[in-house]
Design an enzyme around this catalytic site. Structure first.
Site, PDB file in Angstrom:
ATOM      1  N   LYS A 153       0.858  -1.117  -0.013  1.00  0.00           N
ATOM      2  CA  LYS A 153      -0.041  -0.206   0.016  1.00  0.00           C
ATOM      3  C   LYS A 153       0.889   1.560   0.384  1.00  0.00           C
ATOM      4  O   LYS A 153       2.276   1.011  -0.006  1.00  0.00           O
ATOM      5  CB  LYS A 153      -0.291   0.129   1.430  1.00  0.00           C
ATOM      6  CG  LYS A 153       0.155   0.081   2.562  1.00  0.00           C
ATOM      7  CD  LYS A 153      -1.466   0.322   3.814  1.00  0.00           C
ATOM      8  CE  LYS A 153      -0.035   0.531   4.735  1.00  0.00           C
ATOM      9  NZ  LYS A 153      -0.801   0.468   6.656  1.00  0.00           N
ATOM     10  N   HIS A 174      -8.454  -7.201 -13.636  1.00  0.00           N
ATOM     11  CA  HIS A 174      -8.026  -8.145 -12.479  1.00  0.00           C
ATOM     12  C   HIS A 174      -8.287  -9.036 -13.421  1.00  0.00           C
ATOM     13  O   HIS A 174      -8.872  -9.719 -13.855  1.00  0.00           O
ATOM     14  CB  HIS A 174      -9.026  -7.874 -11.395  1.00  0.00           C
ATOM     15  CG  HIS A 174      -8.055  -9.701 -10.668  1.00  0.00           C
ATOM     16  ND1 HIS A 174      -7.469  -9.147  -9.295  1.00  0.00           N
ATOM     17  CD2 HIS A 174      -8.566 -10.679 -10.362  1.00  0.00           C
ATOM     18  CE1 HIS A 174      -6.910 -10.247  -8.945  1.00  0.00           C
ATOM     19  NE2 HIS A 174      -7.582 -11.113  -9.817  1.00  0.00           N
TER      20      HIS A 174
HETATM   21  C1  GAR Z   1      -2.822  -7.913 -16.120  1.00  0.00           C
HETATM   22  O1  GAR Z   1      -2.579  -8.903 -16.078  1.00  0.00           O
HETATM   23  C2  GAR Z   1      -4.038  -7.579 -15.342  1.00  0.00           C
HETATM   24  O2  GAR Z   1      -4.506  -7.426 -14.479  1.00  0.00           O
HETATM   25  C3  GAR Z   1      -2.879  -7.060 -13.544  1.00  0.00           C
HETATM   26  O3  GAR Z   1      -1.152  -7.150 -13.776  1.00  0.00           O
HETATM   27  C4  GAR Z   1      -1.388  -7.213 -15.091  1.00  0.00           C
HETATM   28  C5  GAR Z   1      -0.897  -5.774 -15.643  1.00  0.00           C
HETATM   29  O4  GAR Z   1      -0.086  -6.105 -17.159  1.00  0.00           O
HETATM   30  N1  GAR Z   1      -3.397  -7.026 -12.541  1.00  0.00           N
HETATM   31  C6  GAR Z   1      -3.089  -7.680 -10.985  1.00  0.00           C
HETATM   32  O5  GAR Z   1      -3.333  -8.534 -10.569  1.00  0.00           O
HETATM   33  C7  GAR Z   1      -4.282  -6.546 -10.432  1.00  0.00           C
HETATM   34  N2  GAR Z   1      -4.811  -7.730  -9.252  1.00  0.00           N
HETATM   35  P1  GAR Z   1      -0.064  -4.938 -17.967  1.00  0.00           P
HETATM   36  O6  GAR Z   1       1.269  -4.431 -16.891  1.00  0.00           O
HETATM   37  O7  GAR Z   1       1.159  -5.757 -19.372  1.00  0.00           O
HETATM   38  O8  GAR Z   1      -1.046  -3.968 -18.516  1.00  0.00           O
END
Ligand code: GAR
Length: 200
Positions: free
Chosen positions: A72, A118
């Site tokens: 956080k 997510h």
């Molecule tokens: C994505 O798959 C997103 O859904 C996940 O991180 C990745 C970021 O990819 N987020 C989470 O897990 C949040 N809880 P990116 O940097 O290529 O957009």
């Protein structure tokens, strides 16, 4: 007659990683299919790809430095993030791979205007590496969810979801890549709904 010009929705983007969801949003804007304007990008990881993407597109990009916590931001630092978002005129805060919990300073400053993507069909598999959780659980399908952010971990009201199959022989990386194809489709589409005023 002078054509009416609709103001573009000003978005502020927070990320921690490579920023492929931010890139998908940028692509839709550049293609003229999304009436939004990213006015600031911030990342809590120095050198995160999302910062390079922003700078490449001429968008102000900042590193959030948080020496005390990993999951956080301290209230003072989150308050500073809010100040930067407000100064930039942000109307919608888009979490795009931002890996920290969001707390009251941000949530109170932007009620119903902080959204997240997510990589699971929430409420299943909140938290880290949701694609690995899905594989370990042996489910036949997974997917992604766009939701309003509240004080819980991936618990806010769901706005949109897309399913993907879990296939025989899937590895965590293969499943995540298949989920990301859908992320890149539904996240810009949800931002477009905000831009159109469809989501009160
Ligand atoms: C994505 O798959 C997103 O859904 C996940 O991180 C990745 C970021 O990819 N987020 C989470 O897990 C949040 N809880 P990116 O940097 O290529 O957009």
């Amino acid at each position: 007659m002078i054509p009416s010009v609709m103001a573009k929705l000003k978005i502020g983007v927070l990320g921690s990683g490579k920023g492929s969801n931010f890139r998908a949003i940028l692509s839709e804007i550049e293609a003229g299919r999304l009436d939004a304007e990213p006015v600031i990008v911030m990342a809590d990881v120095e050198g995160a790809g999302i910062l390079d993407l922003a700078r490449g597109a001429g968008i102000p990009a900042h590193v959030i430095r948080e020496p005390r916590f990993c999951t956080k931001l301290s209230p003072e630092i989150e308050t500073d993030v809010v100040r930067r978002l407000r100064d930039a005129g942000v109307e919608l805060v888009v979490l795009a791979g931002y890996m920290r919990m969001v707390k009251q300073p941000l949530l109170e400053a932007f009620p119903r205007r902080v959204i997240n993507i997510h990589p699971s069909l929430l409420p299943a598999f909140p938290g880290l590496e949701a694609w690995s959780q899905a594989l370990a659980a042996g489910v036949e399908k997974s997917g992604c969810t766009v939701h309003f952010v509240d004080a819980g971990m991936d618990t806010g009201e769901i706005i949109a979801q897309a399913e993907v199959p879990v296939l025989p022989g899937d590895t965590p990386a293969l499943l995540h890549a298949r989920i990301q194809i859908e992320e890149h489709r539904i996240y810009p589409a949800v931002v477009a709904r905000f831009a159109a005023g469809d989501l009160p």
